[in-house]
Design a protein around this motif. Sequence first.
Motif, PDB file in Angstrom:
ATOM      1  N   GLN A 216      53.916 -17.469 -77.305  1.00  0.00           N
ATOM      2  CA  GLN A 216      53.160 -18.721 -77.329  1.00  0.00           C
ATOM      3  C   GLN A 216      53.999 -19.894 -76.839  1.00  0.00           C
ATOM      4  O   GLN A 216      53.532 -20.743 -76.087  1.00  0.00           O
ATOM      5  N   ALA A 217      55.265 -19.938 -77.275  1.00  0.00           N
ATOM      6  CA  ALA A 217      56.139 -21.024 -76.829  1.00  0.00           C
ATOM      7  C   ALA A 217      56.367 -20.950 -75.320  1.00  0.00           C
ATOM      8  O   ALA A 217      56.362 -21.967 -74.616  1.00  0.00           O
ATOM      9  N   ARG A 218      56.556 -19.734 -74.806  1.00  0.00           N
ATOM     10  CA  ARG A 218      56.748 -19.586 -73.359  1.00  0.00           C
ATOM     11  C   ARG A 218      55.483 -20.033 -72.604  1.00  0.00           C
ATOM     12  O   ARG A 218      55.581 -20.687 -71.562  1.00  0.00           O
ATOM     13  N   ALA A 219      54.296 -19.688 -73.117  1.00  0.00           N
ATOM     14  CA  ALA A 219      53.061 -20.092 -72.455  1.00  0.00           C
ATOM     15  C   ALA A 219      52.921 -21.608 -72.415  1.00  0.00           C
ATOM     16  O   ALA A 219      52.496 -22.185 -71.409  1.00  0.00           O
ATOM     17  N   ARG A 220      53.306 -22.264 -73.537  1.00  0.00           N
ATOM     18  CA  ARG A 220      53.224 -23.728 -73.571  1.00  0.00           C
ATOM     19  C   ARG A 220      54.178 -24.354 -72.550  1.00  0.00           C
ATOM     20  O   ARG A 220      53.836 -25.317 -71.862  1.00  0.00           O
ATOM     21  N   MET A 221      55.394 -23.820 -72.473  1.00  0.00           N
ATOM     22  CA  MET A 221      56.371 -24.374 -71.541  1.00  0.00           C
ATOM     23  C   MET A 221      55.949 -24.134 -70.091  1.00  0.00           C
ATOM     24  O   MET A 221      56.093 -25.003 -69.230  1.00  0.00           O
ATOM     25  N   GLU A 222      55.408 -22.930 -69.807  1.00  0.00           N
ATOM     26  CA  GLU A 222      54.959 -22.660 -68.451  1.00  0.00           C
ATOM     27  C   GLU A 222      53.784 -23.553 -68.064  1.00  0.00           C
ATOM     28  O   GLU A 222      53.671 -23.997 -66.923  1.00  0.00           O
ATOM     29  N   GLY A 223      52.905 -23.824 -69.044  1.00  0.00           N
ATOM     30  CA  GLY A 223      51.802 -24.743 -68.784  1.00  0.00           C
ATOM     31  C   GLY A 223      52.299 -26.146 -68.482  1.00  0.00           C
ATOM     32  O   GLY A 223      51.792 -26.817 -67.577  1.00  0.00           O
ATOM     33  N   ALA A 224      53.314 -26.602 -69.247  1.00  0.00           N
ATOM     34  CA  ALA A 224      53.872 -27.931 -68.997  1.00  0.00           C
ATOM     35  C   ALA A 224      54.541 -28.000 -67.631  1.00  0.00           C
ATOM     36  O   ALA A 224      54.405 -28.989 -66.893  1.00  0.00           O
TER      37      ALA A 224
ATOM     38  N   SER B 196      53.824 -26.196 -64.979  1.00  0.00           N
ATOM     39  CA  SER B 196      52.771 -26.196 -63.967  1.00  0.00           C
ATOM     40  C   SER B 196      52.127 -27.571 -63.841  1.00  0.00           C
ATOM     41  O   SER B 196      51.861 -28.054 -62.741  1.00  0.00           O
ATOM     42  N   SER B 197      51.869 -28.218 -64.969  1.00  0.00           N
ATOM     43  CA  SER B 197      51.259 -29.541 -64.959  1.00  0.00           C
ATOM     44  C   SER B 197      52.177 -30.560 -64.294  1.00  0.00           C
ATOM     45  O   SER B 197      51.734 -31.395 -63.494  1.00  0.00           O
TER      46      SER B 197
END
Length: 344
Positions: free
Chosen positions: A10-18, A20-21
């Motif tokens: 979950q933490a990796r997904a949040r960081m990858e989303g940030a 990308s944004s």
Amino acid sequence: EEGPDWMDAQARARMEGALSSLGWRCDTITGWLSLLSRIGGPADPDFVDWLMIDRFEGREYDIGICRHWLDPTIPVTEVVTKPAHGVMITSATLKGGGGWDTARARSGAVHLEHAAQEFEVASPFDYPNQAKVIIVTDVKRGDMAGLAGAYGQLIEASGGGTLGLFTAIRRLRTVYARIADRMAQSGLPIYAQHVDPIDTGTLVDIFRDDPKASLLGTDALRDGVDVPGQSLRLVVMESVPWPRPDILHRARKLAGGGTTYDDRIIRARLAQAFGRIIRRADDHGHFVILSSAFPSRLLSAFPEGTPVERMPLEQALAEIRTSKTDLTQSGLPTETSFMHDNQQ
């Protein structure tokens, strides 16, 4: 790239989303910096730039700086065509009523390092005996009552099976509102793009399924409808499809040869519209243009040998009624076939 041991999924997904944004915002800011740097600077001959203000009901709600390629085939050729091992571009209307020079310009082949190979196959259809172009000479431009009356009479003369093409949504809606009740009383269903709350694909399916139905639409129906059989036996255009004279078009027209550039666009549109009629060997139909101001130089948009006549509306109605009677007596099928023919 190498997350610590405490980083779960979950933490990796949040960081990858940030990430990308942030990357998307960087690209946006880079584009804006590039755009702002051009203001007041020298013009780029490959692009067309202009300021735009959008208004609605007297209120300005958006202001923008627009940039378009003067020749949109340049980026397509660079991104799609050149990296490919080979590309085949095929269309029944690729020449648009012109020659191979027109086809090369429209496809972007003029920007390739090596010359493109050209191949042409004659149409299998007997256009002189299967189709006819009628230019109606007595419908005045701007007369909405007369235009709607002409559409209503033509649909009734053909008994439905009509595709009506418009260059403006406003005129489409006006004509539909004027003839909808008349068509209902005649027992001829009529549907309209931008009026009926149904997507275009479903409207075409309904039109294809009922030989008595008629369909009104704009350029989306002109360029991409396949209705073989008796469900489409009459195409009616309200006027010559002149290009919209906006800033982008004026720049491309100036660079493309003036009136010659306009003629290429119009011929391509007419060829696409005419191509809706004959989709297989046993199709027959009429192509009617409700405009007396039809230049003779544009007649090359239609297949060679196709008969073209200028006549008043009453004579056109009589000919369509006669053709309908002849088809009925000849025993041609009146039910719609769903077989798609790829010969066109």
